[in-house]
Design a protein around this motif. Structure first.
Motif, PDB file in Angstrom:
ATOM      1  N   SER A 119      45.423 -19.837  46.867  1.00 29.39           N
ATOM      2  CA  SER A 119      45.246 -19.817  45.591  1.00 29.39           C
ATOM      3  C   SER A 119      44.779 -20.778  44.728  1.00 29.39           C
ATOM      4  CB  SER A 119      46.577 -19.862  44.915  1.00 29.39           C
ATOM      5  OG  SER A 119      47.456 -20.518  44.743  1.00 29.39           O
ATOM      6  N   ALA A 120      43.932 -20.742  43.619  1.00 30.71           N
ATOM      7  CA  ALA A 120      43.155 -21.651  42.926  1.00 30.71           C
ATOM      8  C   ALA A 120      44.118 -23.614  43.212  1.00 30.71           C
ATOM      9  CB  ALA A 120      43.340 -21.093  42.140  1.00 30.71           C
ATOM     10  N   GLU A 121      45.433 -22.553  42.757  1.00 24.54           N
ATOM     11  CA  GLU A 121      46.598 -24.133  42.513  1.00 24.54           C
ATOM     12  C   GLU A 121      46.621 -24.766  44.041  1.00 24.54           C
ATOM     13  OE1 GLU A 121      47.215 -20.912  41.665  1.00 24.54           O
ATOM     14  OE2 GLU A 121      47.156 -21.617  39.025  1.00 24.54           O
ATOM     15  N   MET A 122      46.306 -23.851  44.819  1.00 22.42           N
ATOM     16  CA  MET A 122      46.985 -24.741  46.677  1.00 22.42           C
ATOM     17  C   MET A 122      45.200 -25.410  46.980  1.00 22.42           C
ATOM     18  SD  MET A 122      48.149 -21.316  48.649  1.00 22.42           S
ATOM     19  CE  MET A 122      50.007 -21.232  47.685  1.00 22.42           C
ATOM     20  N   VAL A 123      44.330 -25.628  46.523  1.00 22.77           N
ATOM     21  CA  VAL A 123      43.107 -25.888  46.400  1.00 22.77           C
ATOM     22  C   VAL A 123      43.486 -26.804  45.696  1.00 22.77           C
ATOM     23  CG1 VAL A 123      40.575 -26.093  46.248  1.00 22.77           C
ATOM     24  CG2 VAL A 123      41.944 -24.125  46.959  1.00 22.77           C
ATOM     25  N   SER A 124      43.853 -27.127  44.898  1.00 19.25           N
ATOM     26  CA  SER A 124      42.928 -28.207  43.557  1.00 19.25           C
ATOM     27  C   SER A 124      44.703 -28.745  43.546  1.00 19.25           C
ATOM     28  CB  SER A 124      44.498 -27.450  42.149  1.00 19.25           C
ATOM     29  OG  SER A 124      43.131 -26.679  41.843  1.00 19.25           O
ATOM     30  N   VAL A 125      45.891 -29.082  44.499  1.00 19.68           N
ATOM     31  CA  VAL A 125      46.724 -29.261  45.347  1.00 19.68           C
ATOM     32  C   VAL A 125      45.659 -30.539  46.222  1.00 19.68           C
ATOM     33  CG1 VAL A 125      48.640 -29.574  46.273  1.00 19.68           C
ATOM     34  CG2 VAL A 125      48.869 -28.279  44.694  1.00 19.68           C
ATOM     35  N   ILE A 154      25.292 -13.977  64.492  1.00 17.30           N
ATOM     36  CA  ILE A 154      24.588 -14.208  63.243  1.00 17.30           C
ATOM     37  C   ILE A 154      24.619 -13.252  62.393  1.00 17.30           C
ATOM     38  CG2 ILE A 154      23.847 -15.809  61.758  1.00 17.30           C
ATOM     39  CD1 ILE A 154      23.607 -17.431  64.766  1.00 17.30           C
ATOM     40  N   ASN A 155      26.241 -12.820  60.749  1.00 21.66           N
ATOM     41  CA  ASN A 155      25.139 -12.070  59.962  1.00 21.66           C
ATOM     42  C   ASN A 155      24.492 -13.004  59.210  1.00 21.66           C
ATOM     43  OD1 ASN A 155      25.218  -9.635  61.338  1.00 21.66           O
ATOM     44  ND2 ASN A 155      27.565 -10.184  61.593  1.00 21.66           N
ATOM     45  N   LYS A 156      23.579 -12.491  58.169  1.00 21.95           N
ATOM     46  CA  LYS A 156      23.661 -12.842  56.558  1.00 21.95           C
ATOM     47  C   LYS A 156      24.352 -11.759  55.795  1.00 21.95           C
ATOM     48  CE  LYS A 156      21.563 -17.100  58.006  1.00 21.95           C
ATOM     49  NZ  LYS A 156      22.270 -18.560  58.308  1.00 21.95           N
ATOM     50  N   VAL A 157      25.537 -12.704  54.743  1.00 23.81           N
ATOM     51  CA  VAL A 157      25.937 -11.756  54.440  1.00 23.81           C
ATOM     52  C   VAL A 157      25.636 -11.638  52.272  1.00 23.81           C
ATOM     53  CG1 VAL A 157      28.285 -10.481  53.424  1.00 23.81           C
ATOM     54  CG2 VAL A 157      27.316 -10.882  55.858  1.00 23.81           C
ATOM     55  N   ARG A 158      25.416 -11.767  51.779  1.00 27.52           N
ATOM     56  CA  ARG A 158      25.020 -11.957  50.425  1.00 27.52           C
ATOM     57  C   ARG A 158      26.172 -12.116  49.346  1.00 27.52           C
ATOM     58  NH1 ARG A 158      20.987  -9.232  45.670  1.00 27.52           N
ATOM     59  NH2 ARG A 158      21.275 -11.090  44.149  1.00 27.52           N
ATOM     60  N   GLN A 159      27.725 -10.524  49.851  1.00 28.85           N
ATOM     61  CA  GLN A 159      29.233 -11.220  49.462  1.00 28.85           C
ATOM     62  C   GLN A 159      29.627 -11.131  50.208  1.00 28.85           C
ATOM     63  OE1 GLN A 159      29.031  -9.110  45.501  1.00 28.85           O
ATOM     64  NE2 GLN A 159      28.035 -11.176  44.572  1.00 28.85           N
ATOM     65  N   PHE A 160      30.583 -12.220  50.372  1.00 25.15           N
ATOM     66  CA  PHE A 160      31.493 -12.101  51.388  1.00 25.15           C
ATOM     67  C   PHE A 160      32.816 -12.084  50.732  1.00 25.15           C
ATOM     68  CE2 PHE A 160      34.566 -13.011  54.964  1.00 25.15           C
ATOM     69  CZ  PHE A 160      34.367 -12.278  56.170  1.00 25.15           C
ATOM     70  N   ARG A 161      33.810 -10.969  51.121  1.00 30.18           N
ATOM     71  CA  ARG A 161      35.192 -10.784  50.621  1.00 30.18           C
ATOM     72  C   ARG A 161      36.019 -11.393  51.459  1.00 30.18           C
ATOM     73  NH1 ARG A 161      39.494  -7.848  50.738  1.00 30.18           N
ATOM     74  NH2 ARG A 161      40.539  -7.486  48.673  1.00 30.18           N
ATOM     75  N   TRP A 162      36.767 -12.222  51.218  1.00 34.67           N
ATOM     76  CA  TRP A 162      37.935 -12.868  52.120  1.00 34.67           C
ATOM     77  C   TRP A 162      39.297 -12.305  51.506  1.00 34.67           C
ATOM     78  CZ3 TRP A 162      40.109 -18.337  52.813  1.00 34.67           C
ATOM     79  CH2 TRP A 162      41.180 -18.177  54.095  1.00 34.67           C
ATOM     80  N   ALA A 176      32.011 -21.032  46.678  1.00 34.76           N
ATOM     81  CA  ALA A 176      32.531 -19.583  46.820  1.00 34.76           C
ATOM     82  C   ALA A 176      33.364 -19.579  44.832  1.00 34.76           C
ATOM     83  CB  ALA A 176      33.415 -19.728  48.022  1.00 34.76           C
ATOM     84  N   ARG A 177      34.332 -18.509  44.922  1.00 27.35           N
ATOM     85  CA  ARG A 177      35.163 -18.059  43.215  1.00 27.35           C
ATOM     86  C   ARG A 177      36.151 -17.570  43.799  1.00 27.35           C
ATOM     87  NH1 ARG A 177      29.616 -16.544  42.907  1.00 27.35           N
ATOM     88  NH2 ARG A 177      28.230 -18.100  41.207  1.00 27.35           N
ATOM     89  N   PHE A 178      36.760 -17.943  43.533  1.00 27.41           N
ATOM     90  CA  PHE A 178      38.328 -17.391  43.666  1.00 27.41           C
ATOM     91  C   PHE A 178      38.240 -16.031  42.530  1.00 27.41           C
ATOM     92  CE2 PHE A 178      39.185 -21.839  43.333  1.00 27.41           C
ATOM     93  CZ  PHE A 178      39.914 -21.971  44.446  1.00 27.41           C
ATOM     94  N   ALA A 179      39.049 -14.413  42.813  1.00 24.75           N
ATOM     95  CA  ALA A 179      38.489 -13.540  42.617  1.00 24.75           C
ATOM     96  C   ALA A 179      40.095 -13.255  42.384  1.00 24.75           C
ATOM     97  CB  ALA A 179      38.320 -12.324  43.724  1.00 24.75           C
ATOM     98  N   SER A 180      40.262 -11.713  41.754  1.00 25.38           N
ATOM     99  CA  SER A 180      41.624 -11.798  40.759  1.00 25.38           C
ATOM    100  C   SER A 180      42.251 -10.786  41.863  1.00 25.38           C
ATOM    101  CB  SER A 180      41.186 -10.958  39.304  1.00 25.38           C
ATOM    102  OG  SER A 180      40.468  -9.539  39.877  1.00 25.38           O
ATOM    103  N   ASP A 181      42.188 -10.017  43.074  1.00 28.45           N
ATOM    104  CA  ASP A 181      42.776  -9.393  43.906  1.00 28.45           C
ATOM    105  C   ASP A 181      43.094  -9.951  45.186  1.00 28.45           C
ATOM    106  OD1 ASP A 181      39.850  -9.736  44.668  1.00 28.45           O
ATOM    107  OD2 ASP A 181      39.736  -7.816  45.629  1.00 28.45           O
ATOM    108  N   ASP A 182      43.375 -11.709  44.728  1.00 25.35           N
ATOM    109  CA  ASP A 182      43.839 -12.269  46.218  1.00 25.35           C
ATOM    110  C   ASP A 182      43.311 -12.490  47.467  1.00 25.35           C
ATOM    111  OD1 ASP A 182      46.235 -12.819  45.021  1.00 25.35           O
ATOM    112  OD2 ASP A 182      47.234 -11.556  45.675  1.00 25.35           O
TER     113      ASP A 182
END
Length: 384
Positions: A256-262, A243-251, A204-210
């Motif tokens: 944020s990335a800082e919270m995960v880092s903490v 059950i669904n397989k999704v290539r890209q799922f936006r949540w 999973a990646r952090f997107a720029s739109d929260d």
């Protein structure tokens, strides 16, 4: 007065710099020795001759990036030892006696040292809040690139978030050197506390739109249909799993990335603002924030201990030394500094276990040493 200020400030700053350099050299040596066991190994832990293995230049860079964190911890101790050494040396050579006859009364000397201590308060805060967190994060990412991912054990990091209608529990297995998340699981609950869906993704990646962008996600949805009562038989509820397989799922999420880092990295290595934001996030989602609140208040009070240290060092200028007796007092200053560092950590653990007020657990060592320093100042300086 400018001559006296220039003399004392110059001597104290040079002494503090010398003590700090000595401690940092020791930490650098010990950290480098600890990193030698990883040389020549790749992320899988195997010895390899590949260019992506952990080499001596990587170890040197990693250890160098840890210096700001060590410097942040050493500033109050170095201020104490360096100031004690200068005050004791001035007293031994009778220079301080000459300064006293020239008009350097105790309160004026205290103001001089407090001004110097205020400078180190600002320096310590800047290092601990801006330089050290960025350097430590870079060090962890560098080490993860050659030795593996950043994780906190088998289960990873757990976070919780409440949104408008549903609540979510998120599990992040590890962070990669490219600031991506691995082994991500998102558990969705409705307002009744029932599980609605489970979304899993290897990356999973952090997107720029929260939001988070989950790659190759598997989404499992749980739905319950209530049966209708009939004259002959009672209605029954039917459960359905999709059950669904999704290539890209936006949540969409505010995590944020800082919270995960903490959550993944050590909280004492984070900045004050990041800790404050994470504490608000935990409180808003009904999670305990005792540990992070103690670390937040330690970030607030720890730089102020530089003021306590200069006050504690001033009475050494009013002692009478014999030839060669200065070494014992400097050793005593070293012991006082080490005891403050140990108590600062011990009170944090005790406060977390005993559920003390976070500000009290963080401020207790500073308050204790403030009382000792004021008592020593009143007895050795004002009364004698």
């Amino acid at each position: 007065m400018k001559t006296i200020r220039r003399l004392i400030y110059g001597e104290v700053l040079a002494s503090i710099a010398f003590v700090t350099a000595g401690f940092l050299a020791l930490f650098f040596f010990f950290d480098l020795v600890d990193e030698l066991q990883y040389l020549g190994k790749n992320a899988a832990g195997a010895i390899s001759a590949d260019i992506n293995t952990y080499q001596i230049r990587h170890a040197l860079l990693y250890v160098a990036l840890l210096i700001p964190s060590h410097l942040y911890e050493l500033v109050p101790i170095s201020v104490l030892i360096g100031t004690i050494f200068v005050m004791a040396r001035l007293a031994q050579s009778s220079e301080y006696t000459i300064l006293r006859t020239s008009g350097l009364e105790p309160w004026r000397a205290l103001r001089l040292l407090l001004t110097l201590g205020a400078f180190f308060v600002v320096l310590c805060f800047a290092i601990g809040d801006y330089i050290a967190p960025a350097a430590d994060r870079s060090a962890q990412l560098l080490k993860a690139r050659y030795q593996g991912r950043i994780t906190i054990g088998q289960t990873g990091a757990w976070l919780k978030e409440k949104q408008a209608y549903n609540s979510y529990v998120v599990n992040v297995g590890a962070l990669t050197p490219d600031n991506e998340m691995e082994r991500v699981r998102v558990f969705e609950f409705n307002n009744k506390g029932l599980l609605v869906s489970i979304t899993q993704a290897p990356v999973a990646r952090f997107a720029s739109d929260d939001s988070w962008q989950l790659e190759n996600a598997s989404r499992t949805e749980f739905s319950v249909r209530q049966g209708q009562a009939s004259p002959t038989a009672a209605g029954r509820d039917s459960a359905k799993i999709t059950i669904n397989k999704v290539r890209q799922f936006r949540w969409p999420t505010d995590i944020s990335a800082e919270m995960v880092s903490v959550a993944v990295l050590k909280p004492e290595r984070m900045s004050t603002l990041d800790l404050f934001g994470y504490i608000r996030h935990l409180n808003a989602n009904g999670q305990t924030a005792q540990r992070y609140e103690i670390e937040f208040w330690k970030k607030v009070f720890y730089p102020l201990s530089c003021l306590v240290m200069v006050v504690l060092a001033l009475p050494f200028a009013y002692l009478h030394f014999r030839s060669g007796g200065i070494a014992g007092y400097v050793f005593g200053g070293v012991m006082i500094g080490i005891s403050f560092f140990l108590l600062n950590n011990v009170f944090g653990y005790i406060g977390n276990l005993q559920h003390w007020q976070p500000w009290l657990a963080a401020a207790a060592p500073g308050l204790l040493y403030t009382a000792i320093s004021l008592g020593a100042f009143g007895w050795l300086v004002l009364r004698r």
